[in-house]
Design a protein around this motif. Structure first.
Motif, mmCIF file in Angstrom:
data_model
loop_
_atom_site.group_PDB
_atom_site.id
_atom_site.type_symbol
_atom_site.label_atom_id
_atom_site.label_comp_id
_atom_site.label_asym_id
_atom_site.label_seq_id
_atom_site.Cartn_x
_atom_site.Cartn_y
_atom_site.Cartn_z
ATOM 1 N N LYS A 36 0.689 -1.271 -0.055
ATOM 2 C CA LYS A 36 0.097 -0.035 -0.118
ATOM 3 C C LYS A 36 0.789 1.308 -0.071
ATOM 4 C CE LYS A 36 -3.918 2.062 2.646
ATOM 5 N NZ LYS A 36 -4.670 1.902 3.791
ATOM 6 N N CYS A 37 0.309 2.280 -0.555
ATOM 7 C CA CYS A 37 1.259 3.598 -0.815
ATOM 8 C C CYS A 37 2.448 3.541 -1.637
ATOM 9 C CB CYS A 37 1.487 4.084 0.693
ATOM 10 S SG CYS A 37 -0.116 4.461 1.399
ATOM 11 N N THR A 38 2.545 2.436 -2.452
ATOM 12 C CA THR A 38 3.415 2.330 -3.571
ATOM 13 C C THR A 38 2.846 2.084 -4.893
ATOM 14 O OG1 THR A 38 4.012 0.045 -3.390
ATOM 15 C CG2 THR A 38 5.323 1.803 -1.802
ATOM 16 N N TYR A 39 3.620 2.193 -5.910
ATOM 17 C CA TYR A 39 3.277 1.630 -7.061
ATOM 18 C C TYR A 39 4.317 1.175 -7.809
ATOM 19 C CZ TYR A 39 5.384 6.471 -8.543
ATOM 20 O OH TYR A 39 6.014 7.521 -8.609
ATOM 21 N N ASP A 58 -3.718 2.185 -11.145
ATOM 22 C CA ASP A 58 -4.728 1.415 -9.975
ATOM 23 C C ASP A 58 -5.553 0.770 -10.928
ATOM 24 O OD1 ASP A 58 -3.738 2.971 -7.842
ATOM 25 O OD2 ASP A 58 -5.102 4.752 -7.800
ATOM 26 N N PRO A 97 7.424 4.645 -3.712
ATOM 27 C CA PRO A 97 6.368 5.238 -2.895
ATOM 28 C C PRO A 97 5.559 6.249 -3.697
ATOM 29 C CG PRO A 97 8.490 5.292 -1.775
ATOM 30 C CD PRO A 97 8.746 4.761 -3.223
ATOM 31 N N THR A 98 4.318 6.384 -3.216
ATOM 32 C CA THR A 98 3.511 7.348 -4.240
ATOM 33 C C THR A 98 3.998 8.776 -3.716
ATOM 34 O OG1 THR A 98 1.790 7.210 -2.372
ATOM 35 C CG2 THR A 98 1.765 5.708 -4.299
ATOM 36 N N LYS A 99 4.185 9.147 -2.625
ATOM 37 C CA LYS A 99 4.842 10.440 -2.492
ATOM 38 C C LYS A 99 5.612 10.719 -1.142
ATOM 39 C CE LYS A 99 0.276 11.177 -0.384
ATOM 40 N NZ LYS A 99 -1.011 11.838 -0.412
ATOM 41 N N ARG A 107 12.772 10.528 2.751
ATOM 42 C CA ARG A 107 11.253 10.517 3.255
ATOM 43 C C ARG A 107 10.915 11.584 4.192
ATOM 44 N NH1 ARG A 107 7.863 5.662 2.649
ATOM 45 N NH2 ARG A 107 6.738 7.236 1.407
#
Length: 107
Positions: A36-39, A58, A97-99, A107
């Protein structure tokens, strides 16, 4: 020749090593699901010319964007698409990471 503004060698190992040092980036493969929170991204190289990234969206399909061109969405097989565009070196997949990443990789 490197893309404008880059100084790293244009090969899989140097680029993958550079991005794997960014906090939160993890190596993966084509079939595993990212946290989760990664692509998921795929790195490909057009030998001697350019490197390029594909991103899994997504909806499960892939997208990519070259320079100032519009985003190409709905790519089903990114490796095949890359080869058709002359990016014949498939370097590998990462979970990114998405952001929340600063320019220095923290980070």
């Amino acid at each position: 020749v490197n893309p404008p503004g880059t100084t790293m060698p244009l090969n899989c190992s140097s680029i993958m090593q550079g991005v794997s040092n960014i906090n939160g980036v993890k190596k993966t493969n084509a079939t595993d699901v990212c946290e989760k929170c990664t692509y998921k991204v795929l790195l490909v190289i057009k030998p001697g010319e350019d490197y390029h990234w594909y991103r899994r969206d997504d909806d499960g399909l892939w997208s990519h964007k070259r320079g100032n061109m519009s985003i190409d969405v709905g790519v089903i097989e990114p490796e095949q698409d890359a080869r058709q565009r002359g990016y014949t070196t498939i370097c590998g997949y990462l979970c990114f990471p998405t952001k929340g990443i600063d320019a220095d990789g923290t980070r």
